[in-house]
Design a protein around this motif. Structure first.
Motif, PDB file in Angstrom:
ATOM      1  N   THR A  54       0.686  -1.103  -0.021  1.00  0.00           N
ATOM      2  CA  THR A  54       0.174  -0.280  -0.073  1.00  0.00           C
ATOM      3  C   THR A  54       0.807   1.182   0.071  1.00  0.00           C
ATOM      4  O   THR A  54       0.276   2.185  -0.554  1.00  0.00           O
ATOM      5  N   VAL A  55       2.133   1.038   0.465  1.00  0.00           N
ATOM      6  CA  VAL A  55       2.983   2.399   0.534  1.00  0.00           C
ATOM      7  C   VAL A  55       4.300   2.007   0.014  1.00  0.00           C
ATOM      8  O   VAL A  55       5.017   1.061   0.491  1.00  0.00           O
ATOM      9  N   PRO A  56       4.514   2.555  -1.107  1.00  0.00           N
ATOM     10  CA  PRO A  56       5.959   2.019  -1.757  1.00  0.00           C
ATOM     11  C   PRO A  56       7.165   2.440  -0.601  1.00  0.00           C
ATOM     12  O   PRO A  56       7.038   3.300  -0.055  1.00  0.00           O
ATOM     13  N   ARG A  76       4.038  -7.802   9.225  1.00  0.00           N
ATOM     14  CA  ARG A  76       2.928  -7.204   9.310  1.00  0.00           C
ATOM     15  C   ARG A  76       2.757  -6.247   8.278  1.00  0.00           C
ATOM     16  O   ARG A  76       3.570  -5.574   7.856  1.00  0.00           O
ATOM     17  N   PRO A  77       1.465  -5.879   7.946  1.00  0.00           N
ATOM     18  CA  PRO A  77       0.907  -5.008   7.049  1.00  0.00           C
ATOM     19  C   PRO A  77       1.497  -3.743   7.577  1.00  0.00           C
ATOM     20  O   PRO A  77       1.154  -3.557   9.032  1.00  0.00           O
ATOM     21  N   VAL A  78       1.707  -2.535   6.823  1.00  0.00           N
ATOM     22  CA  VAL A  78       1.922  -1.234   7.323  1.00  0.00           C
ATOM     23  C   VAL A  78       0.693  -0.905   7.949  1.00  0.00           C
ATOM     24  O   VAL A  78      -0.433  -1.061   7.420  1.00  0.00           O
ATOM     25  N   MET A  79       0.800  -0.062   9.092  1.00  0.00           N
ATOM     26  CA  MET A  79      -0.305   0.486   9.837  1.00  0.00           C
ATOM     27  C   MET A  79      -0.605   2.017   9.297  1.00  0.00           C
ATOM     28  O   MET A  79       0.454   2.802   9.251  1.00  0.00           O
ATOM     29  N   ASN A  80      -1.673   2.505   9.303  1.00  0.00           N
ATOM     30  CA  ASN A  80      -2.194   3.760   8.801  1.00  0.00           C
ATOM     31  C   ASN A  80      -1.543   4.241   7.376  1.00  0.00           C
ATOM     32  O   ASN A  80      -0.954   5.092   7.098  1.00  0.00           O
ATOM     33  N   THR A 127       3.112   3.635   9.936  1.00  0.00           N
ATOM     34  CA  THR A 127       4.096   3.111  11.174  1.00  0.00           C
ATOM     35  C   THR A 127       3.839   1.661  11.092  1.00  0.00           C
ATOM     36  O   THR A 127       2.969   0.900  10.304  1.00  0.00           O
ATOM     37  N   PHE A 128       5.094   0.917  11.460  1.00  0.00           N
ATOM     38  CA  PHE A 128       4.963  -0.613  11.646  1.00  0.00           C
ATOM     39  C   PHE A 128       3.806  -0.937  12.777  1.00  0.00           C
ATOM     40  O   PHE A 128       3.528  -0.007  13.690  1.00  0.00           O
TER      41      PHE A 128
END
Length: 444
Positions: free
Chosen positions: A104-106, A118-122, A128-129
């Motif tokens: 989701t975030v390059p 884990r997927p990135v948060m926010n 953030t992790f």
């Protein structure tokens, strides 16, 4: 705690040695009207502790020039692995591993995937992790017996990727002299030297014990987010207390322990280009002897960070810009990757040259060398560049190339690493990165 009302001025109070001690609280959502485990097995192998290290560089590699020929022990170096090929017997190359989390975030999503499972948060705001990075997962179990739970450093400016939890980073030290002073400064003693005893240490390291009952009561009166903040706050205090207590003890009697050479006070840019290799060598020399002296058992070396636009030697533009703008087979990007792998090679060599028992310091380490993407041009999370060095006391295979034909979840490798250095984990990661099975093909 006689009053049921909490405020920013609330303190926990207790008696210690007949004197009153107080402990303040961290900022809590409660004050702003918003209410909105792993265990270690025996940490010592053949009398020496196991250690974990991360070597990280940004912007990936070129998989076509990275993946070696041959599998098992009969592998031949590719172009981009040539700088570590002379270390073939003490490394394992792992290819075909993918981060299965949403991209989701390059760059940042990939970093979260390879370092936390884990997927990135926010992802669409302040990303953030979502949980601790692998170094802190490990440090939480094996880092409590040393002065420093973990040490983070790097040759280039950047925020690092060592997360204790969401929005809770450990900033890396960028100056080799400062890292030296932090570890080997005034409070450090070599084996055989008398420890420095501060009369305030005994008081300071017992503060939490004095207010323990109030801590338990407080945890039942706050929401889950505040409970997490309290836990991180108290863990930070306990970590400081443990570090202070270490200053009262005799230094560990390790024959390899010695003072490293003092680094230069500064490494200024030369014609606009940072002295990346020189700084890295100095940092690696310091951390190698920090491990040999058992000052820490976990470290992270951020040679560069994701999205870095550092002007490397021989490059006509910043690294990240080149990954997207350079045409053809990207010779300048290739040259930069070679420089990153050369720095990784020095990190391994610095550990390998220190004798420890019948082997070397590296034998009792497990180093993970990787990046946040594979092909930087496409931000690919497929076929990560991964080099393992050391065996964690004989728990990880070395001298081989393992290829996950058809691809596999990189979290399996992270679980193998955690288990190898002493964590009794049955699972790793979350969501698409969640696994309950390790990568048995690299385990002994």
């Amino acid at each position: 705690m006689k009053s049921s009302k909490l405020s920013r001025r609330t303190v926990l109070k207790g008696l210690l040695g007949g004197s009153l001690v107080t402990l303040g609280l961290p900022p809590l959502e409660l004050f702003m009207n918003r209410h909105g485990t792993a265990y270690a097995d025996d940490p010592v192998v053949s009398g020496f502790p196991r250690r974990f290290g991360l070597f990280f560089w940004g912007n990936g590699n070129n998989p076509d020039r990275w993946v070696p020929q041959g599998i098992g022990a009969d592998w031949v170096a590719s172009e981009q692995l040539a700088p570590v090929y002379h270390l073939k017997e003490v490394i394992t190359v792992v290819t075909g591993m993918n981060a299965l989390i949403p991209n989701t975030v390059p760059h940042h999503a990939g970093a979260a995937g390879i370092l936390s499972g884990r997927p990135v948060m926010n992802p669409y705001s302040d990303s953030t992790f979502a949980g601790p990075s692998i170094d802190q997962t490990i440090a939480g179990v094996i880092g409590g017996e040393t002065r420093f739970k973990s040490l983070e450093f790097g040759s280039a400016p950047g925020s690092g990727l060592s997360y204790n939890g969401p929005n809770n980073k450990n900033p890396p030290e960028e100056n080799p002299r400062a890292l030296f002073e932090r570890i080997f400064g005034g409070s450090f003693q070599l084996p055989g030297e008398d420890p420095i005893v501060d009369p305030k240490v005994g008081l300071r390291r017992s503060v939490l014990d004095a207010v323990n009952s109030q801590i338990s009561s407080l945890k039942t009166r706050v929401g889950s987010a505040d409970a997490l903040r309290l836990e991180q706050h108290f863990e930070g205090i306990r970590s400081l207390e443990k570090r202070l207590a270490k200053l009262e003890e005799d230094p560990p009697d390790l024959k390899a322990c010695a003072l490293p050479p003092m680094p230069e006070p500064d490494y200024p840019d030369i014609e606009g280009r940072p002295q990346m290799q020189e700084k890295n060598r100095a940092l690696c020399d310091v951390i190698a002897l920090a491990l040999a002296c058992d000052q820490t058992r976990v470290f992270s070396n951020y040679f560069t960070k994701p999205l870095t636009n550092i002007l490397f030697q021989g490059a006509g533009a910043g690294h990240h810009q080149l990954t997207h703008d350079e045409a053809g087979d990207q010779p300048e990007c290739h040259n930069i990757t070679m420089q990153c792998v050369q720095a990784l090679a020095y990190q391994i060599e610095a550990l390998k040259k220190i004798e420890e028992g019948a082997g070397t310091l590296l034998d009792n380490c497990l180093i993970l060398g990787t990046s946040e993407v594979s092909l930087g041009k496409t931000h690919s999370l497929q076929n990560y560049p991964i080099v393992l060095a050391g065996t964690a006391g004989g728990r990880i295979k070395s001298g081989i190339h393992y290829n996950a034909v058809g691809g596999d979840n990189v979290s399996k490798l992270l679980l193998s690493i955690c288990r190898a250095v002493g964590l009794d984990l049955g699972e790793f990661g979350e969501s698409e990165g969640y696994v309950t099975q390790s990568l048995g093909d690299v385990e002994v």
